[in-house]
Design a protein around this motif. Structure first.
Motif: not given
Length: 244
Positions: A197-221
């Protein structure tokens, strides 16, 4: 990031559906049609299931075989990889051979998918689960609009085709139409989710954030993919039908 979000959300959603339908610890017979590099196939084999991967692209099949070769022997024994087209499952397998059939990111390349879907449903044992991941035809204007491509956004409202990030002309599916198709092939829709829903338009080469931030991102998605109205504008739809 886009692929990580897709694979992780689909894995969570698929596991939720499997857990709701089958006893814990039951080893399922799973068919992954158009398995690509085998991300979900290998994950499910690691969970103890017997997995057959069907892939028509030799390069993808090679990558999947290379990944499988790095797994322990016990996991390798549970996986069978076959070169073949998802529209010809009847050539390779008997009806009712599988408890779960996956078809993720494939239908957009199939001009007329109804016959293929009917074939996939026939592969399921009674009560089996059909998992489809498709491009959301009701949200095709979102990606160009968020990129500031207003001509593309306006055109997308009246179309079910688009050009993907590989530059290939492909098609999208609409929830209502797929719901009717699943009912017609005796695998009616049981549950559906939005993916990205929220991350479809991030650049293809966009790297993953740190683990805690990634988990919040996945929780929101994850939450958006289950919640109205957010899930209806997701880039992808994950539909789960159950064989009657």
């Amino acid at each position: 990031m886009r692929n990580t979000v897709r694979q992780e959300l689909v894995a969570r959603q698929l596991d939720e559906q499997i857990t709701a339908r089958y006893p814990v610890g039951q080893r399922l017979r799973i068919l992954d049609v158009g398995m690509g590099q085998g991300t979900q196939a290998l994950r499910l084999a690691r969970a103890g299931h017997t997995v057959t991967g069907l892939e028509s692209e030799p390069d993808m099949l090679r990558v999947a075989r290379e990944s499988l070769a790095t797994e322990p022997a016990g996991i390798r024994e549970r996986v069978r990889l076959i070169e073949g087209d998802g529209r010809e499952t009847g050539v390779h397998f008997l009806p009712g051979s599988f408890d779960v059939v996956l078809c993720h990111g494939v239908l957009m390349y199939v001009p007329e998918p109804d016959a293929m879907l009917a074939g996939l449903a026939r592969m399921l044992a009674p009560g089996g689960l059909l998992s489809l991941l498709v491009r959301n035809g009701d949200a095709l204007a979102m990606r160009p609009a968020l990129d500031g491509d207003w001509a593309g956004a306006l055109a997308a409202f009246d179309s079910n085709t688009y050009t993907n990030r590989l530059g290939l002309p492909v098609r999208a599916d609409r929830l209502d139409a797929l719901t009717a198709t699943l009912a017609g092939i005796a695998a009616p829709l049981h549950a559906w989710y939005g993916v990205r829903v929220f991350t479809d338009n991030v650049p293809v080469e966009c790297e993953l954030p740190a683990a805690a931030e990634l988990e919040r991102l996945l929780a929101a998605e994850d939450r958006a993919g289950r919640t109205e109205p957010y899930r209806r504008v997701a880039a992808l739809l994950h539909l789960c039908g159950v064989r009657g």
